[in-house]
Design a protein around this motif. Structure first.
Motif, PDB file in Angstrom:
ATOM      1  N   GLY A 105       5.982  11.841  56.183  1.00 19.90           N
ATOM      2  CA  GLY A 105       7.256  11.926  55.472  1.00 19.90           C
ATOM      3  C   GLY A 105       7.534  13.315  54.952  1.00 19.90           C
ATOM      4  N   VAL A 106       6.487  14.064  54.607  1.00 22.77           N
ATOM      5  CA  VAL A 106       6.675  15.457  54.187  1.00 22.77           C
ATOM      6  C   VAL A 106       7.312  16.249  55.321  1.00 22.77           C
ATOM      7  CG1 VAL A 106       5.512  17.562  53.432  1.00 22.77           C
ATOM      8  CG2 VAL A 106       4.749  15.337  52.557  1.00 22.77           C
ATOM      9  N   GLN A 107       6.846  15.978  56.540  1.00 24.79           N
ATOM     10  CA  GLN A 107       7.393  16.676  57.712  1.00 24.79           C
ATOM     11  C   GLN A 107       8.808  16.204  58.040  1.00 24.79           C
ATOM     12  OE1 GLN A 107       6.121  19.162  59.713  1.00 24.79           O
ATOM     13  NE2 GLN A 107       8.054  19.100  60.810  1.00 24.79           N
ATOM     14  N   ASN A 108       9.018  14.888  57.998  1.00 22.61           N
ATOM     15  CA  ASN A 108      10.277  14.319  58.488  1.00 22.61           C
ATOM     16  C   ASN A 108      11.368  14.180  57.434  1.00 22.61           C
ATOM     17  OD1 ASN A 108       9.147  13.880  61.101  1.00 22.61           O
ATOM     18  ND2 ASN A 108       8.155  12.014  60.356  1.00 22.61           N
ATOM     19  N   GLY A 109      10.995  14.207  56.151  1.00 24.89           N
ATOM     20  CA  GLY A 109      11.989  13.926  55.120  1.00 24.89           C
ATOM     21  C   GLY A 109      12.296  15.054  54.173  1.00 24.89           C
ATOM     22  N   SER A 110      11.880  16.274  54.506  1.00 26.27           N
ATOM     23  CA  SER A 110      12.038  17.391  53.568  1.00 26.27           C
ATOM     24  C   SER A 110      13.263  18.251  53.845  1.00 26.27           C
ATOM     25  CB  SER A 110      10.781  18.275  53.593  1.00 26.27           C
ATOM     26  OG  SER A 110       9.656  17.535  53.184  1.00 26.27           O
ATOM     27  N   GLU A 111      14.159  17.765  54.666  1.00 25.92           N
ATOM     28  CA  GLU A 111      15.374  18.527  54.979  1.00 25.92           C
ATOM     29  C   GLU A 111      16.597  17.760  54.503  1.00 25.92           C
ATOM     30  OE1 GLU A 111      17.898  19.335  58.989  1.00 25.92           O
ATOM     31  OE2 GLU A 111      15.861  20.145  59.016  1.00 25.92           O
ATOM     32  N   ARG A 132      19.945  25.338  44.402  1.00 18.75           N
ATOM     33  CA  ARG A 132      20.266  26.765  44.359  1.00 18.75           C
ATOM     34  C   ARG A 132      21.149  27.058  45.566  1.00 18.75           C
ATOM     35  NH1 ARG A 132      14.822  26.768  42.774  1.00 18.75           N
ATOM     36  NH2 ARG A 132      14.183  27.083  44.951  1.00 18.75           N
ATOM     37  N   LEU A 133      22.373  27.436  45.276  1.00 18.45           N
ATOM     38  CA  LEU A 133      23.348  27.613  46.347  1.00 18.45           C
ATOM     39  C   LEU A 133      22.889  28.646  47.373  1.00 18.45           C
ATOM     40  CD1 LEU A 133      26.067  26.436  47.126  1.00 18.45           C
ATOM     41  CD2 LEU A 133      27.187  28.312  45.909  1.00 18.45           C
ATOM     42  N   SER A 134      22.153  29.644  46.901  1.00 23.11           N
ATOM     43  CA  SER A 134      21.703  30.704  47.810  1.00 23.11           C
ATOM     44  C   SER A 134      20.704  30.187  48.835  1.00 23.11           C
ATOM     45  CB  SER A 134      21.071  31.850  47.010  1.00 23.11           C
ATOM     46  OG  SER A 134      19.969  31.377  46.250  1.00 23.11           O
ATOM     47  N   ASP A 135      20.061  29.049  48.559  1.00 26.21           N
ATOM     48  CA  ASP A 135      19.083  28.487  49.494  1.00 26.21           C
ATOM     49  C   ASP A 135      19.730  27.609  50.565  1.00 26.21           C
ATOM     50  OD1 ASP A 135      17.091  29.740  48.095  1.00 26.21           O
ATOM     51  OD2 ASP A 135      16.527  27.963  46.926  1.00 26.21           O
ATOM     52  N   ILE A 136      20.986  27.252  50.366  1.00 26.44           N
ATOM     53  CA  ILE A 136      21.671  26.354  51.308  1.00 26.44           C
ATOM     54  C   ILE A 136      22.309  27.180  52.426  1.00 26.44           C
ATOM     55  CG2 ILE A 136      23.480  24.617  51.575  1.00 26.44           C
ATOM     56  CD1 ILE A 136      23.068  23.888  48.635  1.00 26.44           C
ATOM     57  N   LYS A 137      21.933  26.894  53.652  1.00 25.94           N
ATOM     58  CA  LYS A 137      22.464  27.612  54.809  1.00 25.94           C
ATOM     59  C   LYS A 137      23.572  26.787  55.463  1.00 25.94           C
ATOM     60  CE  LYS A 137      19.136  30.492  54.020  1.00 25.94           C
ATOM     61  NZ  LYS A 137      19.420  31.742  53.262  1.00 25.94           N
ATOM     62  N   THR A 138      24.638  27.467  55.856  1.00 28.85           N
ATOM     63  CA  THR A 138      25.741  26.800  56.541  1.00 28.85           C
ATOM     64  C   THR A 138      25.704  27.160  58.017  1.00 28.85           C
ATOM     65  OG1 THR A 138      27.075  26.964  54.523  1.00 28.85           O
ATOM     66  CG2 THR A 138      28.230  26.433  56.567  1.00 28.85           C
ATOM     67  N   VAL A 143      22.651  23.012  55.187  1.00 31.72           N
ATOM     68  CA  VAL A 143      21.252  22.641  55.398  1.00 31.72           C
ATOM     69  C   VAL A 143      20.376  23.289  54.333  1.00 31.72           C
ATOM     70  CG1 VAL A 143      19.313  22.690  57.010  1.00 31.72           C
ATOM     71  CG2 VAL A 143      21.650  22.440  57.881  1.00 31.72           C
ATOM     72  N   LEU A 144      19.490  22.480  53.761  1.00 30.42           N
ATOM     73  CA  LEU A 144      18.503  22.981  52.812  1.00 30.42           C
ATOM     74  C   LEU A 144      17.126  22.466  53.220  1.00 30.42           C
ATOM     75  CD1 LEU A 144      17.581  24.364  50.184  1.00 30.42           C
ATOM     76  CD2 LEU A 144      18.127  22.219  48.980  1.00 30.42           C
ATOM     77  N   ILE A 145      16.200  23.379  53.499  1.00 26.68           N
ATOM     78  CA  ILE A 145      14.815  23.025  53.773  1.00 26.68           C
ATOM     79  C   ILE A 145      14.056  23.100  52.448  1.00 26.68           C
ATOM     80  CG2 ILE A 145      12.785  23.506  55.163  1.00 26.68           C
ATOM     81  CD1 ILE A 145      15.253  22.778  56.789  1.00 26.68           C
ATOM     82  N   LEU A 146      13.667  21.957  51.936  1.00 24.98           N
ATOM     83  CA  LEU A 146      13.014  21.913  50.627  1.00 24.98           C
ATOM     84  C   LEU A 146      11.592  22.458  50.707  1.00 24.98           C
ATOM     85  CD1 LEU A 146      14.183  18.387  49.433  1.00 24.98           C
ATOM     86  CD2 LEU A 146      14.919  20.583  48.510  1.00 24.98           C
ATOM     87  N   GLU A 147      11.216  23.225  49.705  1.00 29.53           N
ATOM     88  CA  GLU A 147       9.859  23.753  49.610  1.00 29.53           C
ATOM     89  C   GLU A 147       9.015  22.895  48.674  1.00 29.53           C
ATOM     90  OE1 GLU A 147      10.284  27.740  48.248  1.00 29.53           O
ATOM     91  OE2 GLU A 147      11.200  28.478  50.111  1.00 29.53           O
ATOM     92  N   ASP A 148       7.712  22.935  48.906  1.00 32.40           N
ATOM     93  CA  ASP A 148       6.736  22.268  48.042  1.00 32.40           C
ATOM     94  C   ASP A 148       7.057  20.785  47.872  1.00 32.40           C
ATOM     95  OD1 ASP A 148       4.541  21.945  46.369  1.00 32.40           O
ATOM     96  OD2 ASP A 148       5.679  22.445  44.562  1.00 32.40           O
TER      97      ASP A 148
END
Length: 674
Positions: free
Chosen positions: A85-91, A121-127, A146-151
């Motif tokens: 789930g960390v791999q598949n659900g972190s986006e 954080r808006l700066s982390d969100i890519k369009t 798109v936001l790729i969540l860290e940690d």
């Protein structure tokens, strides 16, 4: 050439994107809107975790809609239950159409051990451009935030909320939507809320469920709410027909009838349209070249099918409004609605009655179960009236050949004909004019070494359209490679030598001939016995074999499907065979097979036809029984001993075993007699 087209298309994309909005559209951030209901979520449930896939479980999903504000609010929560789930659900990925929508994020957070970690954080969100349909030559202009969540860790709860503000103006402030209440995955809680201003009527319909909304009134607004908990997964069985949709859902629509949808569409497809000088010239050329209306219809249809390539730019209103036919004619491309409207305008200019037809290619006639809405349709075709007879044509099918009476039209089953007086859907009777006749001729010069295979396939109707399209869009080398791969599943060392084709413009019949060499025709078994096996290769390939035979859903069949396959094995000497004949027939299909020999020729003749596009739950057991029987009777094997090659032939491996046993018994009997 392909590189040039790609670069040209890319330039077009950039130009169009720039013309729709300045700069790169980006989402914004704000507080949640005041009109939503804030729901408490139970994050501690575990009863459905065992049914979760991809390593995470959906906890909660909300959609709240304000028609007055033209906004849809979404909130989603999911729990990571494994490392997968960390791999598949972190986006986090949210799509929106910047031509009429604003994307506003409210929260993005991780809940870990009861503590909340802010990830907004808006700066982390890519369009990024989405364009899932680009492979089908459709550019819809959608963007993905798109936001790729860290940690992210096992046990974390990921929750986010956002609003899409702005409705597509093409619908003129009428709202329609589908709320799903059942899915292929588990979900602990779902909540829907719809706020309807006073004076607006909302039609509501339940499909496959009986849950009724809680209705309240606040400040002259009606509020509809639906809530459902502990939703178990409902997976689809394999090969279910496209039109079969067993999932519970709620439909809402402000359209009261199909007439309202027709009236809306008539404004998009006006019957009378001023045409450019260039388009008028083309129409005059067709009128001058052909006298009869049927000939003119065929000429106009072929022009739109073959000379106007398929390409669509479907941003905003262009999702449903066709471009001006004169523009489509000049640019030489358009999507289904634009090609169909262009054909209608050309025919109407020649005083031939033609109308656009809205189609649902998935639901087909089951569109009758839906509430009337423009969003019920995903395709546009054409109906033409000639000599008081209606004909149906699909301008998106390229390279159709033949007369107007034998042009294939898919089994769409029903459509909304856009014309004065239309108040309901029109049934479309399917005419199956498609079939394939395959003749596979094996030539065996001797009992050692190589042999050859010549395959001649005659296609009609839809099968001819598909074969013709393959020829015109692929190289001969590519086609030969694909054909070789097919027969290599049976004869691993087979080699494709050449391929030729004939296209009959007047009848629409298309014929392909393939030539192969089989370096090692006979398979040697234990150094003494030679075998050669064969079956109805093409018919075998189109039979669907389900993984799930205990059907709780209909079983989808290939349709239309009508095949005749003849196999001839030309042997070096006369050959005895055990002749056989088999017939299978039920409500879904028929199968007939005849196996026989004439001197040195062994023949297998098989025909197969599906009568409809599915077998019902009740019909499926009989269909699967016949299918199992076919697997037993459908394969044949020629077998010969080293010194006696004229007296052996058999049906499947059993005959080979019987023959060898008989030879051995005879030898033993003679020795004992002496």
């Amino acid at each position: 050439m392909k590189l040039y087209l790609f670069l040209l298309f890319t330039v077009q994309m950039l130009f169009i994107s720039g013309s729709l909005f300045s700069g790169s559209p980006r989402p914004s951030v704000s507080k949640e809107p005041a009109w939503i209901s804030k729901k408490n979520i139970d994050y501690n449930k575990t009863t459905l975790d065992k049914d979760a896939t991809d390593g995470y479980i959906d906890i909660s999903f909300e959609v709240q809609v304000s028609l007055a504000d033209q906004s849809e609010y979404f909130r989603s929560s999911k729990k990571i239950i494994s490392q997968a789930g960390v791999q598949n659900g972190s986006e986090i990925s949210v799509s929106f159409d910047p031509s009429h929508e604003q994307l506003i994020f409210h929260t993005i957070r991780i809940i870990r051990n009861g503590e909340t970690i802010n990830k907004l954080r808006l700066s982390d969100i890519k369009t990024v451009h989405q364009e899932d349909e680009l492979a089908a030559f459709i550019y819809n202009g959608s963007l993905n935030a798109v936001l790729i969540l860290e940690d992210v860790r096992q046990g974390d709860i990921i929750e986010y909320s956002y609003t899409r503000k702005g409705f597509n103006p093409i619908f003129k402030n009428k709202y329609t939507r589908e709320f799903g209440m059942e899915f292929s995955f588990p979900l602990y809680e779902i909540y829907y809320k719809l706020i309807v201003p006073g004076g607006r009527k909302m039609n509501i319909k339940n499909l496959n469920q009986t849950l009724q909304p809680v209705i309240t009134s606040v400040n002259d607004q009606q509020i509809f709410e639906w809530q459902k908990k502990d939703i178990a997964p409902f997976p689809m069985q394999d090969y279910a027909p496209s039109w079969y949709d067993p999932y519970a859902k709620i439909l809402v629509s402000e359209y009261n009838s199909w007439k309202e949808v027709n009236d809306w569409a008539m404004e998009l497809f006006p019957a009378k349209k001023t045409l450019s000088a260039g388009l008028q010239k083309k129409i005059k050329e067709i009128e001058k070249a052909y006298i009869r209306d049927d000939e003119r219809t065929k000429a106009a249809l072929r022009f739109v099918q073959d000379d106007i390539r398929y390409m669509g730019f479907e941003m905003g209103e262009n999702s449903h409004r066709p471009a001006d036919p004169s523009k489509v004619f000049a640019q030489r491309f358009g999507d289904c609605k634009e090609k169909s409207y262009l054909l209608c305008c050309m025919l109407n200019a020649m005083n031939i009655d033609a109308s656009p037809v809205l189609i649902n290619t998935v639901s087909k006639k089951n569109i009758n179960t839906l509430l009337p809405s423009p969003t019920d349709f995903d395709h546009v075709t054409v109906r033409v009236k000639l000599n008081n007879i209606y004909y149906w044509y699909d301008p998106t099918i390229a390279y159709q050949r033949g007369g107007i009476n034998n042009l294939f039209y898919p089994d769409y089953q029903a459509g909304l004909v856009i014309s004065d007086g239309t108040s309901s859907l029109t049934p479309i009777v399917f005419r199956n004019i498609s079939d394939q006749h395959i003749k596979e001729y094996f030539k065996v010069p001797s009992m050692v070494g190589r042999g050859s295979l010549t395959v001649t396939t005659t296609y009609r109707g839809n099968d001819a359209d598909g074969a013709r399209n393959s020829i015109y869009n692929s190289s001969i080398t590519e086609l030969m490679t694909n054909c070789q791969k097919f027969y290599a599943a049976y004869y691993e060392d087979i080699k494709a030598d050449s391929l030729t084709y004939l296209d009959n413009d007047s009848t629409g019949i298309f014929k392909i001939t393939e030539y192969y060499t089989i370096p090692n025709f006979w398979k040697i078994n234990k150094g003494k016995v030679k075998n050669f096996s064969f079956s109805s290769f093409i018919i075998n390939s189109i039979l669907r074999r389900p993984k799930e035979k205990d059907r709780k859903m209909p079983f989808g069949l290939l349709f239309p499907a009508k095949y005749r396959e003849e196999i001839i094995v030309d042997l070096p000497d006369d050959w005895k065979v055990t002749e056989s004949e088999d017939h299978l027939k039920n409500k879904c299909y028929s199968y007939n097979s005849k196996f026989y020999g004439i001197f040195n020729h062994v023949h297998l003749e098989t025909d197969y036809e599906n009568y409809k596009d599915h077998s019902t739950i009740d019909e499926s057991p009989a269909y699967f029984k016949d299918l199992g029987e076919y697997d037993d009777i459908g394969s044949f094997e020629l077998t010969s001993g080293t010194d006696d090659r004229n007296n052996s032939s058999g049906k499947n491996i059993l005959y080979a075993i019987i023959f060898i046993g008989a030879v051995i018994a005879s030898i033993v009997w003679r020795i004992r007699r002496k």
